[in-house]
Scaffold this active site. Sequence first.
Site, short mmCIF file in Angstrom:
data_model
loop_
_atom_site.label_atom_id
_atom_site.label_comp_id
_atom_site.label_asym_id
_atom_site.label_seq_id
_atom_site.Cartn_x
_atom_site.Cartn_y
_atom_site.Cartn_z
N ARG A 86 0.90 -1.10 0.02
CA ARG A 86 -0.05 -0.25 0.04
C ARG A 86 0.91 1.07 0.21
O ARG A 86 1.95 1.28 0.74
CB ARG A 86 -1.02 0.18 1.19
CG ARG A 86 -1.77 1.41 1.54
CD ARG A 86 -2.88 1.17 2.42
NE ARG A 86 -3.06 2.48 3.23
CZ ARG A 86 -3.32 3.66 2.53
NH1 ARG A 86 -3.58 3.67 1.38
NH2 ARG A 86 -3.57 4.71 3.47
N VAL A 87 0.52 2.24 -0.93
CA VAL A 87 1.41 3.67 -1.11
C VAL A 87 0.32 4.76 -0.66
O VAL A 87 -0.44 4.75 -1.68
CB VAL A 87 2.30 3.69 -2.46
CG1 VAL A 87 3.29 2.78 -2.30
CG2 VAL A 87 1.02 3.37 -3.55
N ASP A 206 -1.29 15.10 7.03
CA ASP A 206 -1.76 15.78 7.74
C ASP A 206 -1.48 15.50 9.37
O ASP A 206 -1.05 14.57 9.71
CB ASP A 206 -3.44 16.03 7.80
CG ASP A 206 -3.84 14.72 7.74
OD1 ASP A 206 -4.15 13.76 6.73
OD2 ASP A 206 -4.31 14.38 9.01
#
Length: 236
Positions: A86-87, A206
């Site tokens: 997963r990226v 974030d």
Amino acid sequence: MPIHVEAEKGQVADIVLLPGNPERAKYMAEKFLDDPKLYTDYRKMYGYTGKFKGVDVSIQTTGMGVPSISIVLEELKMLGAKTLIRVGTCGALSDDMEEADLIIAQSTATIGTTINQMTPDITLAPPADFELIKNLYDSAIDLEMPVHVGQIATSDYFYGKSEEYTEELKKLASLGVLSVEMETAALYNIAAKYGLRAATVLTVSDHVFKKTRADKSKIAEGVDRMTEMVLDTVTK
Ligand code: HPA
């Protein structure tokens, strides 16, 4: 042919990179792969296979959250995929992380996600494939990329900003959990179920408690650098 990933066996490579966003999958395939071929566009969950430095690689959209990625992973398994990376992006829980830093997930805590139904009486925390994350870490260090390795958390609730939920995230942060995202619990549990190799590499987009978010171009740059590093490492 599976119901959602509309491909035949042989069209998906052993190595599959897994971005959440379909536009990113398309961009990554066109930017990094030689001769990318689209094998599925069902629901715009684009999947491409091409070559990176002569090695077959697929890039498959997962969508957002555990239910969406779970469908894609089960179908990739049916199609013969073996190594799944997963990226994606994540929200940092730790104060000493900068926007666009890299996180390699050794394992993940699962907050209220459907994946817990796989083993309702047992709290499993399957780890990433050791060799994969070791190689990814070594590459990040060689390239002098700011990288953190450790436990993350997977939650189904992006806008879970209630006081109780924030307290829960603070508790996880105090226990050393680095960041929160929405898919890795499915990846590590489904990889464990079938004996597949899996890893998650994330760019910090974030900061959950500071409530700050990197601008789009900074996130895109971070994801680009991460993608190139991952492709380089897994095709060696
Ligand atoms: N929460 C969950 N998933 C995420 C976040 C977040 O703050 N940022 C990027 N993916």
